[in-house]
Each structure stands twice: as structure tokens, then as C-alpha cells.
Design a protein around this motif. Structure first.
Motif, PDB file in Angstrom:
ATOM      1  N   UNK A 151       3.728   5.857  12.110  1.00  0.00           N
ATOM      2  CA  UNK A 151       2.710   6.067  13.138  1.00  0.00           C
ATOM      3  C   UNK A 151       2.792   5.011  14.230  1.00  0.00           C
ATOM      4  N   UNK A 152       2.948   3.747  13.835  1.00  0.00           N
ATOM      5  CA  UNK A 152       3.094   2.675  14.821  1.00  0.00           C
ATOM      6  C   UNK A 152       4.324   2.925  15.697  1.00  0.00           C
ATOM      7  N   UNK A 153       5.420   3.335  15.062  1.00  0.00           N
ATOM      8  CA  UNK A 153       6.657   3.559  15.802  1.00  0.00           C
ATOM      9  C   UNK A 153       6.518   4.673  16.824  1.00  0.00           C
ATOM     10  N   UNK A 154       5.906   5.773  16.421  1.00  0.00           N
ATOM     11  CA  UNK A 154       5.727   6.903  17.336  1.00  0.00           C
ATOM     12  C   UNK A 154       4.887   6.477  18.537  1.00  0.00           C
ATOM     13  N   UNK A 165       3.768  -7.659  -2.074  1.00  0.00           N
ATOM     14  CA  UNK A 165       3.973  -6.777  -0.925  1.00  0.00           C
ATOM     15  C   UNK A 165       5.120  -5.804  -1.150  1.00  0.00           C
ATOM     16  N   UNK A 166       5.887  -6.012  -2.206  1.00  0.00           N
ATOM     17  CA  UNK A 166       7.046  -5.168  -2.474  1.00  0.00           C
ATOM     18  C   UNK A 166       6.609  -3.882  -3.167  1.00  0.00           C
ATOM     19  N   UNK A 167       7.301  -2.794  -2.863  1.00  0.00           N
ATOM     20  CA  UNK A 167       7.000  -1.512  -3.486  1.00  0.00           C
ATOM     21  C   UNK A 167       8.050  -0.484  -3.122  1.00  0.00           C
ATOM     22  N   UNK A 168       7.913   0.749  -3.623  1.00  0.00           N
ATOM     23  CA  UNK A 168       8.949   1.779  -3.445  1.00  0.00           C
ATOM     24  C   UNK A 168       9.350   2.048  -1.992  1.00  0.00           C
ATOM     25  N   UNK A 169       8.411   2.083  -1.048  1.00  0.00           N
ATOM     26  CA  UNK A 169       8.811   2.411   0.331  1.00  0.00           C
ATOM     27  C   UNK A 169       9.501   1.239   1.011  1.00  0.00           C
ATOM     28  N   UNK A 170       9.504   0.082   0.384  1.00  0.00           N
ATOM     29  CA  UNK A 170      10.199  -1.075   0.950  1.00  0.00           C
ATOM     30  C   UNK A 170      11.667  -1.082   0.541  1.00  0.00           C
ATOM     31  N   UNK A 171      12.093  -0.081  -0.196  1.00  0.00           N
ATOM     32  CA  UNK A 171      13.451  -0.032  -0.720  1.00  0.00           C
ATOM     33  C   UNK A 171      14.423   0.700   0.203  1.00  0.00           C
ATOM     34  N   UNK A 172      14.036   0.929   1.443  1.00  0.00           N
ATOM     35  CA  UNK A 172      14.918   1.610   2.385  1.00  0.00           C
ATOM     36  C   UNK A 172      15.959   0.612   2.865  1.00  0.00           C
ATOM     37  N   UNK A 191       0.867  -1.183   0.000  1.00  0.00           N
ATOM     38  CA  UNK A 191       0.000   0.000   0.000  1.00  0.00           C
ATOM     39  C   UNK A 191       0.898   1.224   0.000  1.00  0.00           C
ATOM     40  N   UNK A 192       0.538   2.241  -0.757  1.00  0.00           N
ATOM     41  CA  UNK A 192       1.410   3.405  -0.906  1.00  0.00           C
ATOM     42  C   UNK A 192       1.617   4.155   0.407  1.00  0.00           C
ATOM     43  N   UNK A 193       0.769   3.936   1.407  1.00  0.00           N
ATOM     44  CA  UNK A 193       0.946   4.623   2.692  1.00  0.00           C
ATOM     45  C   UNK A 193       1.652   3.756   3.740  1.00  0.00           C
ATOM     46  N   UNK A 194       2.261   2.654   3.327  1.00  0.00           N
ATOM     47  CA  UNK A 194       2.910   1.756   4.282  1.00  0.00           C
ATOM     48  C   UNK A 194       3.940   2.478   5.152  1.00  0.00           C
ATOM     49  N   UNK A 195       4.827   3.270   4.566  1.00  0.00           N
ATOM     50  CA  UNK A 195       5.876   3.937   5.338  1.00  0.00           C
ATOM     51  C   UNK A 195       5.276   4.873   6.377  1.00  0.00           C
TER      52      UNK A 195
END
Length: 115
Positions: free
Chosen positions: A79-82, A103-110, A70-74
Motif C-alpha cells: 500500500x505504501x509503495x502504490x 520483527x522477523x516473520x514469513x513475509x520477511x523471507x522475500x 505483523x501478519x499484514x506487513x507485506x
């Protein structure tokens, strides 16, 4: 000890009635301002797994199981972390475990960096 609630309530009302003036005073640029409901209690985030880890230093391992991207995963992980850090007063490390290629996408590339 005196409660700060009367000051808090008064200041909130001043901000409610003059939001642009407050932003101007604080040096925060704004063309216009809309005051929205600040009650965040309706948010009920549910991270997959939060583990308190006894290490040096102790920390929280947040394991997020992903079957779809999902594009809002990051933003959701942040939010969970905070919330977890605030609740447990420990730093949080998130690991997204991708259960399938979808499940792979751009924000998973960190890149994983442990420090």
C-alpha cells in the motif's frame, strides 16, 4: 475540453444499482456482490521513510523500520509503495530493517532482488 464527471456519476449509479450485472458483463464470476463505500480518503498511511534517489534511473527507497512482526506487513508495504509511486511517479524499492528478532516473520523471507 468536456468534463467526464456526468458520465462518471451516471456509471457509478448504474454500478451501485446493478453490481452483479456489471460483473457478469465483465466476465468476473460472483455468487453475490456487496457494494461498499469507495471513499479511501480516510486512509492516512505513514511509511517510516521515503527517499527520492537520484540514480539511473531515479527511484524511491522506502525504508520501513520494524520492531514487531505483523501478519499484514507485506500488504501494508505494498500500500505504501502504490501511494508513493503514484505521488512521485517513480518506482519504489522497499527495505524492511528488522530492529529485533521479534520483527522477523514469513513475509520477511522475500529474497532481495535488484533489477
Amino acid at each position: 475540453m468536456m468534463s467526464g464527471k456526468p458520465f462518471d456519476a451516471t456509471t457509478k449509479e448504474l454500478i451501485q444499482n446493478h453490481p452483479k450485472d456489471w460483473l457478469d458483463y465483465l466476465g468476473m464470476p460472483a455468487v453475490s456482490v456487496t457494494v461498499v463505500d469507495a471513499d479511501l480518503s480516510t486512509v492516512s498511511p505513514d511509511a517510516d521513510k521515503i527517499l527520492v534517489v537520484d540514480a539511473d534511473p531515479p527511484y524511491i527507497a522506502h525504508l520501513e523500520l520494524q520492531s514487531m512482526y505483523k501478519s499484514d506487513d507485506a500488504r501494508r508495504f505494498l500500500g505504501y509503495n502504490v501511494l508513493a509511486e503514484s505521488k512521485h511517479d517513480l518506482l519504489v524499492e522497499t527495505v524492511a530493517i528488522l530492529l529485533r528478532p521479534a520483527a522477523d516473520g514469513p513475509c520477511m523471507r522475500v529474497p532481495y532482488v535488484r533489477g
